[in-house]
Design a protein around this motif. Sequence first.
Motif, mmCIF file in Angstrom:
data_model
loop_
_atom_site.group_PDB
_atom_site.id
_atom_site.type_symbol
_atom_site.label_atom_id
_atom_site.label_comp_id
_atom_site.label_asym_id
_atom_site.label_seq_id
_atom_site.Cartn_x
_atom_site.Cartn_y
_atom_site.Cartn_z
ATOM 1 N N ASN A 82 -8.098 7.237 1.703
ATOM 2 C CA ASN A 82 -6.785 6.721 1.245
ATOM 3 C C ASN A 82 -6.868 5.103 0.599
ATOM 4 O O ASN A 82 -5.909 5.117 -0.323
ATOM 5 C CB ASN A 82 -5.922 6.499 2.624
ATOM 6 C CG ASN A 82 -5.829 7.929 3.135
ATOM 7 O OD1 ASN A 82 -4.832 8.551 2.673
ATOM 8 N ND2 ASN A 82 -6.588 8.032 4.266
ATOM 9 N N TRP A 83 -8.037 4.427 1.020
ATOM 10 C CA TRP A 83 -7.734 3.155 0.251
ATOM 11 C C TRP A 83 -8.002 2.971 -1.052
ATOM 12 O O TRP A 83 -7.644 2.253 -1.947
ATOM 13 C CB TRP A 83 -8.891 2.147 0.824
ATOM 14 C CG TRP A 83 -8.383 1.505 2.019
ATOM 15 C CD1 TRP A 83 -7.744 0.268 2.135
ATOM 16 C CD2 TRP A 83 -8.124 1.939 3.248
ATOM 17 N NE1 TRP A 83 -7.353 -0.158 3.300
ATOM 18 C CE2 TRP A 83 -7.571 0.887 4.286
ATOM 19 C CE3 TRP A 83 -8.575 3.178 4.024
ATOM 20 C CZ2 TRP A 83 -7.348 1.159 5.510
ATOM 21 C CZ3 TRP A 83 -8.094 3.363 5.393
ATOM 22 C CH2 TRP A 83 -7.906 2.255 6.249
ATOM 23 N N TYR A 120 -6.358 4.785 -3.070
ATOM 24 C CA TYR A 120 -5.038 5.085 -3.894
ATOM 25 C C TYR A 120 -4.287 3.757 -3.639
ATOM 26 O O TYR A 120 -2.987 3.805 -4.555
ATOM 27 C CB TYR A 120 -4.323 6.296 -3.461
ATOM 28 C CG TYR A 120 -4.885 7.409 -3.496
ATOM 29 C CD1 TYR A 120 -4.932 8.321 -4.742
ATOM 30 C CD2 TYR A 120 -5.911 8.013 -2.686
ATOM 31 C CE1 TYR A 120 -5.271 9.434 -4.967
ATOM 32 C CE2 TYR A 120 -6.724 9.062 -3.074
ATOM 33 C CZ TYR A 120 -6.168 9.939 -4.017
ATOM 34 O OH TYR A 120 -6.892 11.123 -4.188
ATOM 35 N N GLU A 121 -4.698 2.861 -3.269
ATOM 36 C CA GLU A 121 -3.814 1.459 -2.884
ATOM 37 C C GLU A 121 -4.300 0.318 -3.697
ATOM 38 O O GLU A 121 -5.402 0.071 -4.094
ATOM 39 C CB GLU A 121 -4.124 1.164 -1.436
ATOM 40 C CG GLU A 121 -3.645 2.164 -0.251
ATOM 41 C CD GLU A 121 -2.253 2.526 -0.138
ATOM 42 O OE1 GLU A 121 -1.322 1.451 -0.426
ATOM 43 O OE2 GLU A 121 -1.688 3.490 0.034
ATOM 44 N N GLU A 151 -3.816 -2.715 -3.811
ATOM 45 C CA GLU A 151 -4.209 -3.873 -3.095
ATOM 46 C C GLU A 151 -5.758 -3.867 -2.897
ATOM 47 O O GLU A 151 -6.832 -4.638 -3.031
ATOM 48 C CB GLU A 151 -3.504 -4.250 -1.660
ATOM 49 C CG GLU A 151 -3.810 -5.532 -1.052
ATOM 50 C CD GLU A 151 -2.792 -5.723 0.218
ATOM 51 O OE1 GLU A 151 -3.566 -6.722 0.968
ATOM 52 O OE2 GLU A 151 -2.280 -4.866 0.487
ATOM 53 N N ARG A 183 -1.509 7.386 -8.347
ATOM 54 C CA ARG A 183 -0.670 7.740 -7.129
ATOM 55 C C ARG A 183 0.291 8.811 -7.438
ATOM 56 O O ARG A 183 0.463 9.792 -6.595
ATOM 57 C CB ARG A 183 -0.009 6.426 -6.632
ATOM 58 C CG ARG A 183 -1.059 5.421 -6.069
ATOM 59 C CD ARG A 183 -0.178 3.957 -5.934
ATOM 60 N NE ARG A 183 0.881 4.043 -5.079
ATOM 61 C CZ ARG A 183 0.821 3.985 -3.869
ATOM 62 N NH1 ARG A 183 -0.529 3.632 -3.268
ATOM 63 N NH2 ARG A 183 1.852 3.797 -2.912
ATOM 64 N N SER A 238 -1.516 12.141 -7.350
ATOM 65 C CA SER A 238 -2.324 12.396 -6.164
ATOM 66 C C SER A 238 -2.127 13.792 -5.620
ATOM 67 O O SER A 238 -3.074 14.386 -5.000
ATOM 68 C CB SER A 238 -2.316 11.247 -5.280
ATOM 69 O OG SER A 238 -0.905 11.341 -4.820
ATOM 70 N N SER A 242 -0.882 6.615 8.007
ATOM 71 C CA SER A 242 0.352 6.324 8.004
ATOM 72 C C SER A 242 0.586 4.981 9.031
ATOM 73 O O SER A 242 1.533 4.366 8.840
ATOM 74 C CB SER A 242 1.085 7.328 8.398
ATOM 75 O OG SER A 242 1.065 7.731 10.016
ATOM 76 N N SER A 285 -0.208 2.081 6.889
ATOM 77 C CA SER A 285 0.819 1.951 5.748
ATOM 78 C C SER A 285 1.877 1.454 6.456
ATOM 79 O O SER A 285 2.652 0.372 5.684
ATOM 80 C CB SER A 285 1.293 3.208 5.253
ATOM 81 O OG SER A 285 0.206 3.933 4.560
ATOM 82 N N ILE A 294 -2.247 -2.179 4.797
ATOM 83 C CA ILE A 294 -3.453 -1.725 4.800
ATOM 84 C C ILE A 294 -4.767 -2.461 5.093
ATOM 85 O O ILE A 294 -5.584 -1.705 5.210
ATOM 86 C CB ILE A 294 -3.691 -0.849 3.282
ATOM 87 C CG1 ILE A 294 -4.171 -2.070 2.235
ATOM 88 C CG2 ILE A 294 -2.719 0.090 2.965
ATOM 89 C CD1 ILE A 294 -4.339 -1.343 0.975
ATOM 90 N N ARG A 327 2.344 14.104 2.935
ATOM 91 C CA ARG A 327 1.340 13.429 2.085
ATOM 92 C C ARG A 327 0.910 14.327 0.967
ATOM 93 O O ARG A 327 0.877 14.216 -0.376
ATOM 94 C CB ARG A 327 0.034 12.960 2.787
ATOM 95 C CG ARG A 327 -0.840 12.217 1.879
ATOM 96 C CD ARG A 327 -2.173 11.576 2.513
ATOM 97 N NE ARG A 327 -2.718 12.638 2.945
ATOM 98 C CZ ARG A 327 -4.105 12.539 3.393
ATOM 99 N NH1 ARG A 327 -4.352 11.156 4.047
ATOM 100 N NH2 ARG A 327 -4.881 13.527 4.019
#
Length: 676
Positions: free
Chosen positions: A501-502, A504-505, A507, A531, A534, A619, A622, A626, A668
């Motif tokens: 998941n990280w 796609y973030e 940050e 994103r 995705s 989640s 989130s 994160i 998701r």
Amino acid sequence: MRNPLLEPFDLTPFAELKTEHFKPAFEKALQQAREEIDAISNSETPPTFENTIEALDYAGYPLERISSVFFNLNSAETNPEIQALAQEISPMLAAFSNDITLNENLFKRVQAVHETTDAKLLSPEQQMLLTKKFKHFQRNGALLSAPEKEELRAIDNSLSKLKLTFGEHVLEETQKFKLHLTDAGDLDGIPEPAKEAARMLAESEGKKGWIFTLDYPSYLPFMKYATNRGLRKKMALAFGSRAFHGDELDNREVLIKIASLRQQRARLLGYENHAEFVLEERMAKSPLAVQKFLADLLEKALPAARREMEELTEYARKTDEIKSLEKWDSAFYSEKLKKEKFDLDESELKPYFELNSVLKGMFEIAGNLFGLYFKKDTDIETYHEEVQAFRVTDESGAPMAIFYADFHPRPGKRAGAWMTSYKPQFRKHEKNERPHISIVCNFTRPTKNTPSLLTFNEVTTLFHEFGHALHGMLADSTYPSLSGTSVYWDFVELPSQVMENWCYEPEALSLFARHHETGEVIPELLVARIRASSNFLEGIATVRQLSFGMLDMAWHATDPSEISDVKSYENQAFGDTMLFPDHPETCMSTSFSHIFQGGYSAGYYSYKWAEVLDADAFSYFSEKGIFNREVADKFKEFILSKGGTEDPMDLYIRFRGRKPDPEALLKRAGLVGTSS
């Protein structure tokens, strides 16, 4: 001859190892392990948790270390000599395992401890160890008659050899196919780095032109970008027909024997089928629960998949007048449609994902979340010059693990990506032995002109395997059999899948997604497109994954003894999940190493099962941020460090505060709306 495996070692002495060291090392370690087991089983002291259950878990440690080294090399750096030795060693280890579980004196002592010990006097971890040891004996023949025990030994001996043979056939089939091209026109559409890698491979073999193989870093770019449809078909059929040619490498007879022997073994032990035996020790608990889980997800995913297929088919028709969309068209037109819909091209992303930069950023993320720090150490011996080794410490500088990373395909290395260990974590004599963990991948190689630039899929694969590695490195248990990734198979994918998941973030991406030439951080516009895309063709991807789980259950939740035609049985198992036209020359089962060689028999569903957990777990991140340390500390304490010391659902509830919500995955994946 001095044998480094017969001397005490912490770091694996790769530089001194020779193939001829292994057999005498195994023989000596097996002898020592048998003596330890005999001392436990023949003891005249009344059985207690300490002198029986605990002693049993620590017994055979040198054998475990030697086995880890040998079988890891057989996967990542094998040769004909190692493969031949594996066929000899595996039955010896299977026999030793049977010697333990079928030892009547030993089982009586284990049973006595199980029946007489007051559970309240044991810690939760000790309670789990006692339960697992007793059930392990029960589930592996301790209650069988003498003739039945001999039958079990024969089955396990055969299975140990057949699983190795299956994997050897797949490896040889994968590596023997080569598409040698000499016409530059045949390379139309293929990105320059992929062409350069193909040219270098041809050059290394003394040939002109370009060579493409079935190794993923070569195969996938070809299937995504090559405009020559005929050559894409040739590659796809070669990949899909591995070990399905009716020759000495054909796996049909091998896999039917494996499935049939597993069925016989399950029946012998009192179970209806292999899946029932396996799933008794999983979160899912039963074949019916797995089949319902897969069917429910399929019901939600199939309408979306069919809509996506219509869109993709229509796009191919409009673009190139393709009348029937085939498997070898899927990646090609998916990539083109993705670019058109999201203005996103995989080759546009790769310059921002230079391997060393991604690795450094990934380590920084592990530091921010879990307080781990990685320092490369070139003095640590490795089994190949390409393997990197790191010392891992916590925030106080205390050693936590040794971490090996092996990134690129080469002869003697099986396809795919996996995490493994060379040394487990455990406590003994007040010392916390720290683990030695490895990840093995098959990523795009650097060329003379460019460093190793990863596809986004390779980036998520790296984070996935690193999640498994974190599960191993942060282990904090007393007993080796409960440590790290020694958890239920449908729970083991949670740490790996949650780490994806990280990727796609924004940050997190800002820490590692930098242009390899300019150092520019990946533009926000590209991150937004990643994103936005995705969930692109998520319905098709979900149905594909579910089809593998259904095929696995078809082989292991029914009696396979009457199956004569592997291909037709496979098609029947796939049923409604077959979105593309079938081709009689291809077969998935004959190269399905996860279930016929690896540990995923009756367990492939666990990837999707764990997605429910990971979507719900992320989640939580989130909601709080994160890099929220409070959430990360809870994930570290209850998920990553506990291993198999407690029931996984109990651990998850302690982390999350409740049971996982399946809606998180559906939302998701875009398979349901985000609001009710």
